[in-house]
Design a protein around this motif. Structure first.
Motif, PDB file in Angstrom:
ATOM      1  N   GLY A 107       0.829  -1.197   0.000  1.00  0.00           N
ATOM      2  CA  GLY A 107       0.000   0.000   0.000  1.00  0.00           C
ATOM      3  C   GLY A 107       0.864   1.247   0.000  1.00  0.00           C
ATOM      4  O   GLY A 107       2.102   1.187   0.074  1.00  0.00           O
ATOM      5  N   LEU A 108       0.197   2.382  -0.072  1.00  0.00           N
ATOM      6  CA  LEU A 108       0.932   3.647  -0.080  1.00  0.00           C
ATOM      7  C   LEU A 108       1.718   3.859   1.212  1.00  0.00           C
ATOM      8  O   LEU A 108       2.758   4.531   1.214  1.00  0.00           O
ATOM      9  CB  LEU A 108      -0.044   4.805  -0.294  1.00  0.00           C
ATOM     10  CG  LEU A 108      -0.736   4.848  -1.652  1.00  0.00           C
ATOM     11  CD1 LEU A 108      -1.797   5.959  -1.672  1.00  0.00           C
ATOM     12  CD2 LEU A 108       0.279   5.076  -2.769  1.00  0.00           C
ATOM     13  N   ALA A 109       1.255   3.273   2.308  1.00  0.00           N
ATOM     14  CA  ALA A 109       1.937   3.464   3.591  1.00  0.00           C
ATOM     15  C   ALA A 109       3.290   2.758   3.639  1.00  0.00           C
ATOM     16  O   ALA A 109       4.128   3.075   4.491  1.00  0.00           O
ATOM     17  CB  ALA A 109       1.056   2.960   4.734  1.00  0.00           C
ATOM     18  N   GLN A 110       3.529   1.786   2.739  1.00  0.00           N
ATOM     19  CA  GLN A 110       4.803   1.047   2.750  1.00  0.00           C
ATOM     20  C   GLN A 110       5.884   1.737   1.921  1.00  0.00           C
ATOM     21  O   GLN A 110       7.003   1.226   1.823  1.00  0.00           O
ATOM     22  CB  GLN A 110       4.592  -0.369   2.217  1.00  0.00           C
ATOM     23  CG  GLN A 110       4.084  -1.344   3.256  1.00  0.00           C
ATOM     24  CD  GLN A 110       2.609  -1.186   3.538  1.00  0.00           C
ATOM     25  OE1 GLN A 110       1.799  -1.238   2.624  1.00  0.00           O
ATOM     26  NE2 GLN A 110       2.274  -0.993   4.798  1.00  0.00           N
ATOM     27  N   GLU A 111       5.606   2.856   1.317  1.00  0.00           N
ATOM     28  CA  GLU A 111       6.621   3.545   0.519  1.00  0.00           C
ATOM     29  C   GLU A 111       7.693   4.125   1.438  1.00  0.00           C
ATOM     30  O   GLU A 111       7.393   4.734   2.466  1.00  0.00           O
ATOM     31  CB  GLU A 111       5.985   4.661  -0.303  1.00  0.00           C
ATOM     32  CG  GLU A 111       6.955   5.329  -1.264  1.00  0.00           C
ATOM     33  CD  GLU A 111       6.251   6.325  -2.149  1.00  0.00           C
ATOM     34  OE1 GLU A 111       6.146   6.086  -3.362  1.00  0.00           O
ATOM     35  OE2 GLU A 111       5.794   7.355  -1.608  1.00  0.00           O
ATOM     36  N   GLY A 112       8.982   3.920   1.062  1.00  0.00           N
ATOM     37  CA  GLY A 112      10.090   4.446   1.870  1.00  0.00           C
ATOM     38  C   GLY A 112      11.366   3.668   1.630  1.00  0.00           C
ATOM     39  O   GLY A 112      11.567   3.067   0.567  1.00  0.00           O
ATOM     40  N   ASN A 113      12.265   3.664   2.621  1.00  0.00           N
ATOM     41  CA  ASN A 113      13.581   3.032   2.524  1.00  0.00           C
ATOM     42  C   ASN A 113      13.600   1.722   3.308  1.00  0.00           C
ATOM     43  O   ASN A 113      13.096   1.653   4.446  1.00  0.00           O
ATOM     44  CB  ASN A 113      14.674   3.961   3.047  1.00  0.00           C
ATOM     45  CG  ASN A 113      14.804   5.222   2.202  1.00  0.00           C
ATOM     46  OD1 ASN A 113      14.697   5.177   0.967  1.00  0.00           O
ATOM     47  ND2 ASN A 113      15.020   6.357   2.840  1.00  0.00           N
ATOM     48  N   TYR A 114      14.213   0.707   2.707  1.00  0.00           N
ATOM     49  CA  TYR A 114      14.346  -0.626   3.314  1.00  0.00           C
ATOM     50  C   TYR A 114      15.837  -0.962   3.351  1.00  0.00           C
ATOM     51  O   TYR A 114      16.492  -1.039   2.298  1.00  0.00           O
ATOM     52  CB  TYR A 114      13.591  -1.668   2.511  1.00  0.00           C
ATOM     53  CG  TYR A 114      12.076  -1.507   2.569  1.00  0.00           C
ATOM     54  CD1 TYR A 114      11.297  -2.427   3.254  1.00  0.00           C
ATOM     55  CD2 TYR A 114      11.450  -0.447   1.940  1.00  0.00           C
ATOM     56  CE1 TYR A 114       9.914  -2.284   3.320  1.00  0.00           C
ATOM     57  CE2 TYR A 114      10.074  -0.287   2.004  1.00  0.00           C
ATOM     58  CZ  TYR A 114       9.318  -1.209   2.690  1.00  0.00           C
ATOM     59  OH  TYR A 114       7.949  -1.047   2.761  1.00  0.00           O
ATOM     60  N   SER A 115      16.374  -1.158   4.534  1.00  0.00           N
ATOM     61  CA  SER A 115      17.808  -1.440   4.708  1.00  0.00           C
ATOM     62  C   SER A 115      17.994  -2.802   5.353  1.00  0.00           C
ATOM     63  O   SER A 115      17.290  -3.159   6.311  1.00  0.00           O
ATOM     64  CB  SER A 115      18.474  -0.371   5.582  1.00  0.00           C
ATOM     65  OG  SER A 115      18.358   0.909   4.969  1.00  0.00           O
ATOM     66  N   CYS A 116      18.957  -3.553   4.821  1.00  0.00           N
ATOM     67  CA  CYS A 116      19.268  -4.878   5.354  1.00  0.00           C
ATOM     68  C   CYS A 116      20.735  -4.898   5.818  1.00  0.00           C
ATOM     69  O   CYS A 116      21.637  -4.545   5.040  1.00  0.00           O
ATOM     70  CB  CYS A 116      19.047  -5.948   4.281  1.00  0.00           C
ATOM     71  SG  CYS A 116      19.522  -7.609   4.812  1.00  0.00           S
ATOM     72  N   ASP A 117      20.958  -5.294   7.056  1.00  0.00           N
ATOM     73  CA  ASP A 117      22.302  -5.425   7.625  1.00  0.00           C
ATOM     74  C   ASP A 117      22.494  -6.871   8.061  1.00  0.00           C
ATOM     75  O   ASP A 117      21.677  -7.418   8.826  1.00  0.00           O
ATOM     76  CB  ASP A 117      22.478  -4.492   8.820  1.00  0.00           C
ATOM     77  CG  ASP A 117      22.407  -3.036   8.409  1.00  0.00           C
ATOM     78  OD1 ASP A 117      23.314  -2.575   7.708  1.00  0.00           O
ATOM     79  OD2 ASP A 117      21.403  -2.363   8.767  1.00  0.00           O
ATOM     80  N   VAL A 118      23.590  -7.445   7.590  1.00  0.00           N
ATOM     81  CA  VAL A 118      23.859  -8.860   7.857  1.00  0.00           C
ATOM     82  C   VAL A 118      25.262  -8.996   8.457  1.00  0.00           C
ATOM     83  O   VAL A 118      26.230  -8.396   7.958  1.00  0.00           O
ATOM     84  CB  VAL A 118      23.756  -9.703   6.572  1.00  0.00           C
ATOM     85  CG1 VAL A 118      24.071 -11.174   6.868  1.00  0.00           C
ATOM     86  CG2 VAL A 118      22.374  -9.578   5.956  1.00  0.00           C
ATOM     87  N   ALA A 119      25.348  -9.808   9.502  1.00  0.00           N
ATOM     88  CA  ALA A 119      26.648 -10.154  10.107  1.00  0.00           C
ATOM     89  C   ALA A 119      26.889 -11.651   9.870  1.00  0.00           C
ATOM     90  O   ALA A 119      26.028 -12.475  10.187  1.00  0.00           O
ATOM     91  CB  ALA A 119      26.639  -9.849  11.597  1.00  0.00           C
ATOM     92  N   SER A 120      28.033 -11.944   9.287  1.00  0.00           N
ATOM     93  CA  SER A 120      28.367 -13.347   9.005  1.00  0.00           C
ATOM     94  C   SER A 120      29.846 -13.569   9.281  1.00  0.00           C
ATOM     95  O   SER A 120      30.597 -12.654   9.632  1.00  0.00           O
ATOM     96  CB  SER A 120      28.038 -13.690   7.545  1.00  0.00           C
ATOM     97  OG  SER A 120      28.916 -13.012   6.665  1.00  0.00           O
ATOM     98  N   ALA A 121      30.275 -14.819   9.053  1.00  0.00           N
ATOM     99  CA  ALA A 121      31.682 -15.144   9.287  1.00  0.00           C
ATOM    100  C   ALA A 121      32.591 -14.466   8.267  1.00  0.00           C
ATOM    101  O   ALA A 121      33.778 -14.244   8.520  1.00  0.00           O
ATOM    102  CB  ALA A 121      31.862 -16.667   9.226  1.00  0.00           C
ATOM    103  N   GLU A 122      32.019 -14.072   7.129  1.00  0.00           N
ATOM    104  CA  GLU A 122      32.796 -13.411   6.090  1.00  0.00           C
ATOM    105  C   GLU A 122      32.840 -11.891   6.259  1.00  0.00           C
ATOM    106  O   GLU A 122      33.557 -11.216   5.517  1.00  0.00           O
ATOM    107  CB  GLU A 122      32.199 -13.736   4.717  1.00  0.00           C
ATOM    108  CG  GLU A 122      32.221 -15.211   4.381  1.00  0.00           C
ATOM    109  CD  GLU A 122      33.623 -15.762   4.187  1.00  0.00           C
ATOM    110  OE1 GLU A 122      34.525 -14.965   3.820  1.00  0.00           O
ATOM    111  OE2 GLU A 122      33.823 -16.950   4.416  1.00  0.00           O
ATOM    112  N   GLY A 123      32.099 -11.364   7.214  1.00  0.00           N
ATOM    113  CA  GLY A 123      32.088  -9.930   7.434  1.00  0.00           C
ATOM    114  C   GLY A 123      30.653  -9.378   7.501  1.00  0.00           C
ATOM    115  O   GLY A 123      29.664 -10.129   7.597  1.00  0.00           O
TER     116      GLY A 123
END
Length: 312
Positions: A107-123
C-alpha cells in the motif's frame, strides 16, 4: 624552495587519493542501493546480499509516513523479533538462503527506505532499497450539463497525464489528497463540427495507460432535452388541471342543497266552502225562527201580551 614544491606535490597527491576514495565509496554504496517500484496491491520479496553463514540479520524500514519498523533474526537462537511493523511485512525462510523480506499487497503506507544489515563469518554486509509505490488512477468519463465531455483520473500517484482525441482545447485542474494521491480533472471545451461527436480521453500513467470514449452529441442532446422538458411540463399542467377540476366538483358537491321557497298561492275559496261556512249560521237562524214562531202561536192562543215571557 624545493621543499615547498615537494609539499605542494604531496598535498595534491593526498587530495587525489581522498577524492578517489570518496568516488569508490559512492560507487560501492550505489551498487548496494536499488530502486524498487511497485503498484498498489502487488507483492514482492527483498533479498540481502551476503557471503557465508549469517549470525545476525536486521531489516530496518523507514516509511515516508509513520514510525520505523525493525525485523531482527538471530541464527543461533532461530528467533525473530519485530517492532511496529504492519501485518503485510514478514520474514520468509528458504533452505540454504538467508531470510528474505516479503511485502504482501503493498500500500501507499509502505513507501520508503528498506535497509538490510547482515553479520556473518565473512564480514558485515549492507543492502538498501528505495521503494516507490504507484497508485493507478480511477478513470471516469461523463458529459456535463452543457454537453461537454469531462474526464477524471481520480487518486493517482503520481498525477496522471490526460489528453483528448480528436485534439481540441481543454481545461485541467488538480486536487491533492492527504495520502499523496492526486485527482486530475479535464474538460474538453472544443465542439467538433464533424459527423461524429465521439470523444476519447486518454490517460498516461506509470502504472498503466488507459482510454475511454464517450459521445455527448451536444446538438442532439439539446433537442432531446427540450422535447423531454416540454413533455414533462405538459404532463404537469394536465395533472394540475385534473386536480383543479376534481377539487372544484368536490367543493360544490359537498355543499347542502338550498331549495327555493315556492311562491305563496292565495287559497281558492269555492262556493261549497262558503256554503259550509254560512250553513251553521243559517241553521241557527232557522232554529231561532222556529222557537219564535212557537212562542207567538202560544201567545196568541192564550191571549197574552206578546211582550210577556212565559214563566216570568
Amino acid at each position: 624552495m624545493k621543499a615547498g614544491t615537494n609539499m605542494k606535490i604531496a598535498g595534491k597527491t593526498v587530495y587525489v587519493f581522498v577524492l578517489l576514495t570518496i568516488i569508490m565509496v559512492m560507487r560501492l554504496a550505489g551498487h548496494n542501493s536499488s530502486s524498487l517500484v511497485m503498484t498498489v496491491g502487488n507483492s514482492s520479496v527483498l533479498n540481502c546480499s551476503l557471503k557465508g553463514n549469517i549470525t545476525l540479520l536486521k531489516w530496518t524500514i523507514t516509511p515516508k509516513a509513520g514510525g520505523v519498523c525493525t525485523l531482527v533474526y538471530r541464527a543461533d537462537k532461530k528467533m525473530t523479533h519485530r517492532t511496529t511493523c504492519s501485518d503485510n511485512i514478514n520474514l520468509i525462510f528458504t533452505a540454504d538462503l538467508p531470510p528474505a523480506l516479503e511485502i504482501r499487497q503493498v500500500g501507499l503506507a509502505q513507501e520508503g527506505n528498506y535497509s538490510c544489515d547482515v553479520a556473518s563469518a565473512e564480514g558485515n554486509f549492507h543492502k538498501r532499497y528505495h521503494l516507490t509505490v504507484l497508485a493507478p488512477p480511477r478513470l471516469s468519463l461523463s458529459c456535463d450539463e452543457q454537453g461537454s465531455p469531462v474526464c477524471e483520473a481520480a487518486a493517482g500517484k503520481p498525477p496522471a497525464q490526460l489528453s483528448w482525441a480528436p485534439e481540441g482545447s481543454s481545461t485541467a485542474e488538480e486536487r491533492c489528497h492527504d495520502n499523496g494521491t492526486v485527482t486530475v480533472l479535464s474538460k474538453f471545451t472544443a465542439c467538433s463540427t464533424s459527423v461524429t461527436n465521439v470523444t476519447t480521453c486518454m490517460v498516461s500513467h506509470p502504472a498503466g495507460n488507459r482510454s475511454q470514449s464517450i459521445d455527448c452529441c451536444p446538438s442532439e442532446k439539446i433537442v432531446t432535452n427540450v422535447f423531454l422538458y416540454a413533455c414533462i411540463i405538459t404532463c404537469v399542467l394536465i395533472i394540475i388541471t385534473l386536480l383543479a377540476v376534481i377539487y372544484y366538483f368536490k367543493l360544490h358537491g359537498d355543499r347542502p342543497c338550498h331549495k327555493t321557497k315556492p311562491p305563496e298561492i292565495a287559497p281558492v275559496h269555492s262556493q261549497q266552502d262558503d256554503t259550509m261556512e254560512v250553513e251553521p249560521y243559517t241553521t241557527y237562524v232557522q232554529k231561532e225562527n222556529v222557537i219564535y214562531n212557537s212562542v207567538s202561536d202560544l201567545t196568541v192562543g192564550q191571549d197574552l201580551p206578546q211582550d210577556s215571557c212565559p214563566g216570568t
